[in-house]
Scaffold this motif. Structure first.
Motif, PDB file in Angstrom:
ATOM      1  N   THR A  17       0.835  -1.200   0.000  1.00 10.17           N
ATOM      2  CA  THR A  17       0.000   0.000   0.000  1.00 10.17           C
ATOM      3  C   THR A  17       0.869   1.249   0.000  1.00 10.17           C
ATOM      4  O   THR A  17       1.981   1.234   0.522  1.00 10.17           O
ATOM      5  N   PRO A  18       0.405   2.376  -0.594  1.00 12.91           N
ATOM      6  CA  PRO A  18       1.167   3.627  -0.557  1.00 12.91           C
ATOM      7  C   PRO A  18       1.296   4.107   0.882  1.00 12.91           C
ATOM      8  O   PRO A  18       0.333   4.045   1.658  1.00 12.91           O
ATOM      9  N   GLN A  19       2.459   4.586   1.259  1.00  9.26           N
ATOM     10  CA  GLN A  19       2.670   5.098   2.606  1.00  9.26           C
ATOM     11  C   GLN A  19       3.868   6.034   2.609  1.00  9.26           C
ATOM     12  O   GLN A  19       4.730   5.959   1.740  1.00  9.26           O
ATOM     13  N   ARG A  20       3.871   6.930   3.575  1.00  6.44           N
ATOM     14  CA  ARG A  20       4.988   7.854   3.693  1.00  6.44           C
ATOM     15  C   ARG A  20       6.235   7.128   4.184  1.00  6.44           C
ATOM     16  O   ARG A  20       6.142   6.123   4.893  1.00  6.44           O
ATOM     17  N   ALA A  21       7.403   7.674   3.836  1.00  5.12           N
ATOM     18  CA  ALA A  21       8.658   7.107   4.297  1.00  5.12           C
ATOM     19  C   ALA A  21       8.768   7.251   5.812  1.00  5.12           C
ATOM     20  O   ALA A  21       8.192   8.163   6.416  1.00  5.12           O
ATOM     21  N   MET A  22       9.503   6.348   6.424  1.00  2.97           N
ATOM     22  CA  MET A  22       9.687   6.399   7.871  1.00  2.97           C
ATOM     23  C   MET A  22      10.330   7.709   8.313  1.00  2.97           C
ATOM     24  O   MET A  22      10.130   8.176   9.427  1.00  2.97           O
ATOM     25  N   THR A  23      11.129   8.329   7.440  1.00  5.00           N
ATOM     26  CA  THR A  23      11.834   9.567   7.789  1.00  5.00           C
ATOM     27  C   THR A  23      11.036  10.825   7.452  1.00  5.00           C
ATOM     28  O   THR A  23      11.507  11.929   7.682  1.00  5.00           O
ATOM     29  N   SER A  24       9.819  10.661   6.898  1.00  5.00           N
ATOM     30  CA  SER A  24       9.021  11.830   6.510  1.00  5.00           C
ATOM     31  C   SER A  24       8.501  12.552   7.746  1.00  5.00           C
ATOM     32  O   SER A  24       8.075  11.928   8.722  1.00  5.00           O
ATOM     33  N   SER A  25       8.512  13.893   7.696  1.00  5.43           N
ATOM     34  CA  SER A  25       7.972  14.706   8.789  1.00  5.43           C
ATOM     35  C   SER A  25       6.569  15.221   8.471  1.00  5.43           C
ATOM     36  O   SER A  25       5.984  15.960   9.257  1.00  5.43           O
ATOM     37  N   SER A  26       6.020  14.823   7.320  1.00  6.30           N
ATOM     38  CA  SER A  26       4.708  15.310   6.906  1.00  6.30           C
ATOM     39  C   SER A  26       3.610  14.749   7.811  1.00  6.30           C
ATOM     40  O   SER A  26       3.659  13.603   8.256  1.00  6.30           O
ATOM     41  N   THR A  27       2.595  15.590   8.078  1.00  4.36           N
ATOM     42  CA  THR A  27       1.405  15.155   8.812  1.00  4.36           C
ATOM     43  C   THR A  27       0.157  15.266   7.940  1.00  4.36           C
ATOM     44  O   THR A  27      -0.956  15.357   8.438  1.00  4.36           O
ATOM     45  N   ALA A  28       0.353  15.262   6.622  1.00  5.04           N
ATOM     46  CA  ALA A  28      -0.763  15.428   5.682  1.00  5.04           C
ATOM     47  C   ALA A  28      -1.782  14.306   5.845  1.00  5.04           C
ATOM     48  O   ALA A  28      -1.450  13.154   6.129  1.00  5.04           O
ATOM     49  N   ASP A  29      -3.066  14.671   5.648  1.00  2.00           N
ATOM     50  CA  ASP A  29      -4.157  13.699   5.694  1.00  2.00           C
ATOM     51  C   ASP A  29      -4.125  12.861   4.422  1.00  2.00           C
ATOM     52  O   ASP A  29      -4.181  13.389   3.310  1.00  2.00           O
ATOM     53  N   LEU A  30      -4.032  11.540   4.553  1.00  2.00           N
ATOM     54  CA  LEU A  30      -3.953  10.651   3.395  1.00  2.00           C
ATOM     55  C   LEU A  30      -5.309  10.088   2.998  1.00  2.00           C
ATOM     56  O   LEU A  30      -5.379   9.173   2.180  1.00  2.00           O
ATOM     57  N   THR A  31      -6.404  10.632   3.546  1.00  2.83           N
ATOM     58  CA  THR A  31      -7.743  10.169   3.169  1.00  2.83           C
ATOM     59  C   THR A  31      -8.022  10.533   1.720  1.00  2.83           C
ATOM     60  O   THR A  31      -7.818  11.677   1.297  1.00  2.83           O
ATOM     61  N   LEU A  32      -8.486   9.554   0.921  1.00  2.00           N
ATOM     62  CA  LEU A  32      -8.760   9.808  -0.493  1.00  2.00           C
ATOM     63  C   LEU A  32     -10.086  10.543  -0.659  1.00  2.00           C
ATOM     64  O   LEU A  32     -11.042  10.291   0.083  1.00  2.00           O
ATOM     65  N   PRO A  33     -10.187  11.458  -1.642  1.00  2.00           N
ATOM     66  CA  PRO A  33     -11.472  12.108  -1.930  1.00  2.00           C
ATOM     67  C   PRO A  33     -12.412  11.125  -2.608  1.00  2.00           C
ATOM     68  O   PRO A  33     -11.999  10.064  -3.075  1.00  2.00           O
ATOM     69  N   ASP A  34     -13.709  11.472  -2.665  1.00  2.00           N
ATOM     70  CA  ASP A  34     -14.658  10.630  -3.389  1.00  2.00           C
ATOM     71  C   ASP A  34     -14.258  10.553  -4.859  1.00  2.00           C
ATOM     72  O   ASP A  34     -13.786  11.539  -5.439  1.00  2.00           O
ATOM     73  N   PRO A  35     -14.442   9.391  -5.489  1.00  2.00           N
ATOM     74  CA  PRO A  35     -14.036   9.255  -6.898  1.00  2.00           C
ATOM     75  C   PRO A  35     -14.773  10.235  -7.803  1.00  2.00           C
ATOM     76  O   PRO A  35     -15.960  10.506  -7.609  1.00  2.00           O
ATOM     77  N   ALA A  36     -14.057  10.777  -8.780  1.00  2.00           N
ATOM     78  CA  ALA A  36     -14.637  11.622  -9.826  1.00  2.00           C
ATOM     79  C   ALA A  36     -14.208  11.049 -11.164  1.00  2.00           C
ATOM     80  O   ALA A  36     -13.032  10.730 -11.359  1.00  2.00           O
ATOM     81  N   ALA A  37     -15.160  10.890 -12.071  1.00  2.00           N
ATOM     82  CA  ALA A  37     -14.902  10.213 -13.345  1.00  2.00           C
ATOM     83  C   ALA A  37     -13.742  10.863 -14.099  1.00  2.00           C
ATOM     84  O   ALA A  37     -13.741  12.069 -14.346  1.00  2.00           O
ATOM     85  N   GLY A  38     -12.728  10.060 -14.435  1.00  2.00           N
ATOM     86  CA  GLY A  38     -11.606  10.515 -15.245  1.00  2.00           C
ATOM     87  C   GLY A  38     -10.591  11.372 -14.525  1.00  2.00           C
ATOM     88  O   GLY A  38      -9.578  11.758 -15.106  1.00  2.00           O
ATOM     89  N   ALA A  39     -10.830  11.715 -13.227  1.00  2.00           N
ATOM     90  CA  ALA A  39      -9.933  12.637 -12.519  1.00  2.00           C
ATOM     91  C   ALA A  39      -8.666  11.930 -12.046  1.00  2.00           C
ATOM     92  O   ALA A  39      -8.663  10.726 -11.797  1.00  2.00           O
ATOM     93  N   THR A  40      -7.584  12.700 -11.953  1.00  2.00           N
ATOM     94  CA  THR A  40      -6.342  12.206 -11.377  1.00  2.00           C
ATOM     95  C   THR A  40      -6.300  12.570  -9.896  1.00  2.00           C
ATOM     96  O   THR A  40      -7.068  13.413  -9.430  1.00  2.00           O
ATOM     97  N   LEU A  41      -5.410  11.921  -9.143  1.00  2.00           N
ATOM     98  CA  LEU A  41      -5.202  12.270  -7.737  1.00  2.00           C
ATOM     99  C   LEU A  41      -3.966  13.149  -7.622  1.00  2.00           C
ATOM    100  O   LEU A  41      -2.960  12.917  -8.290  1.00  2.00           O
ATOM    101  N   MET A  42      -4.039  14.159  -6.746  1.00  2.00           N
ATOM    102  CA  MET A  42      -2.923  15.080  -6.586  1.00  2.00           C
ATOM    103  C   MET A  42      -2.950  15.646  -5.161  1.00  2.00           C
ATOM    104  O   MET A  42      -3.970  15.588  -4.475  1.00  2.00           O
ATOM    105  N   TRP A  43      -1.808  16.185  -4.703  1.00  2.00           N
ATOM    106  CA  TRP A  43      -1.796  16.909  -3.433  1.00  2.00           C
ATOM    107  C   TRP A  43      -2.545  18.226  -3.616  1.00  2.00           C
ATOM    108  O   TRP A  43      -2.483  18.850  -4.684  1.00  2.00           O
TER     109      TRP A  43
END
Length: 454
Positions: free
Chosen positions: A123-149
């Motif tokens: 599964t995708p996951q942050r590196a052990m050394t990452s200091s980020s606290t970003a929310d990794l919850t995915l948005p609801d699917p949208a037809a044809g859309a890409t995922l981005m920060w």
């Protein structure tokens, strides 16, 4: 002494590639029962006792799967331990405490933990050394859309649709093609100039050489057809033509710019013209121009002309073509290269989670530039039921549609029919929901009005 399965440090998953002949495939991890093994052929789950059999259940070193029919050549075979997560024993107060029962229970729980660890590793996951606290919850699917920060890099959002990315790539490819065509045109112009020079051999009766020091150079009334070679290395040169009234009809003057830098400006006498113009400027190295006098029209007509035209919005220095001050105008671009799309949303709460639609205005913008409307695209997180969810775009308070776009109990938009397409700079565009479903109103709409810069 009664033995139990020993759970070693090993991944509970293994893969093979079929060759169309082999039917038996081993697995090096233990399973408790035949049904504890999940078997896949490609992406399809296989059925125990129908598609395959299992041997070695209960053994520390694993066992083997035997297929009823050998997997095809190149087919991916996946064997994976797949235990249900439950407790298999219950210890009574002051009851018997047997080692085998404890060992079996701990073996089963350890095996389950191995499975969870293996699943997490894919599964995708942050590196052990990452200091980020970003929310990794995915948005609801949208037809044809890409995922981005998102814009603040603290969460994941739906990005541009695949079609928009493809269109941008197509525009970039078209721009590269245009640049290549411009380079080819410049090369062809230089070749044409060389051809023109060769064609003049024997055509003139006299040949004159001038340079920057001679500027402005005035051609005296000639008695013969004359070729003038102009050296602009040291600076711009102006060539003044003789009065047409004192020349023989069809008099021939040839002007050849021999340097790559600076310019030659050809200026007619009085009200005379050159090619119908008040003056003509030569930019290119080896640029050639033959002037034939049409005495009745007092015009030095241009023939055997060899040069690269700068074109609107461009400038030239010598044979170098570049974008002029002020750039290339929007109207000069092909339609796909001047998109002007406007986005709106409806039916989201303050966290951008889908919420129920309501009949109301959801947004308004002021057009920064003139544009033409060409259609719309939209997506809805939850389709309405009982009635369609209908939307409108108003131009200065008046609908731009004869038939409004809607979601009719489905997540696919039924496009609207535009009645108005022209939008001026400063016009207001208002987005509104004019009807919702009467059972389920519908939730979470993203709406893009498509346009092109005028």
């Amino acid at each position: 002494m009664t033995t139990h399965i020993r759970i070693n440090d090993i991944s509970p998953r293994i893969q093979y590639v079929g060759d169309g002949v082999q039917t038996q495939f081993t697995f090096p991890f233990p399973v408790f029962n035949n049904g504890d093994l999940a078997v896949y052929l490609g992406g399809a789950t296989q059925a125990l006792s129908v598609d395959y059999t299992v041997s070695g259940a209960g053994a520390d070193t694993g066992g083997a799967v035997t297929f009823t029919i050998a997997p095809g050549n190149g087919a991916l075979v996946t064997l994976r331990r797949n235990l249900s997560i439950h407790r298999t024993s219950d210890f009574q107060q002051s009851g018997e405490f047997r080692a085998k029962v404890i060992n079996d229970e701990l073996d089963y729980q350890t095996a389950v933990l191995q499975e969870l660890s293996e699943i997490q590793s894919r599964t995708p996951q942050r590196a052990m050394t990452s200091s980020s606290t970003a929310d990794l919850t995915l948005p609801d699917p949208a037809a044809g859309a890409t995922l981005m920060w998102n814009a603040t890099a603290n969460g994941i959002a739906n990005g541009p649709a695949a079609g928009q990315i493809s269109a941008a790539q197509a525009n970039a490819t078209a721009a590269a093609g245009s640049a290549a065509s411009a380079a080819t045109s410049e090369t062809n112009a230089a070749a044409s100039a060389a051809t023109a020079l060769a064609a003049t051999v024997g055509k003139y009766d006299r040949h004159v050489h001038i340079a920057f020091a001679d500027s402005p150079y005035t051609i005296a009334a000639p008695t013969v057809d004359t070729l003038i070679t102009v050296d602009t290395t040291a600076g711009d040169v102006t060539v003044n033509l003789p009065a047409s009234a004192g020349e023989a009809d069809n008099r021939l003057l040839g002007i050849n710019k021999s340097s790559a830098v600076n310019t030659v400006t050809i200026t007619p006498n009085g009200t005379d013209t050159v090619g119908g113009l008040a003056s003509f400027v030569m930019f290119d190295a080896t640029e050639w121009c033959d002037l034939y006098l049409d005495k009745s029209a007092a015009d030095w007509q241009m023939g055997n002309l060899s040069y690269t035209a700068a074109g609107a919005g461009l400038s030239k220095t010598g044979s170098t073509l570049s974008v002029a001050t002020g750039g290339v105008g929007v109207a000069m671009l092909a339609a796909p290269a001047r998109p002007y799309d406007i986005g709106f949303t409806a039916g989201f709460d303050s966290t951008m989670a889908p919420d129920v639609l309501a009949v109301r205005v959801y947004g308004e913008i002021v057009a920064a530039r003139a544009m033409s409307l060409i259609g719309e695209v939209a997506a809805i997180a939850l389709a309405p039921t009982g009635a369609a969810a209908v939307f409108d775009v108003l131009l200065n308070g008046v609908s731009v549609y004869t038939t409004k776009p809607q979601f009719a109990a489905a997540t696919t938009l039924t496009p609207g029919v535009l009645a108005t397409t022209a939008v001026a700079a400063g016009d207001r565009l208002t987005f509104a929901c004019t009807q919702t479903g009467n059972a389920e109103p519908g939730r979470g709409v993203t709406f893009t009005m498509q346009g092109e810069l005028a």
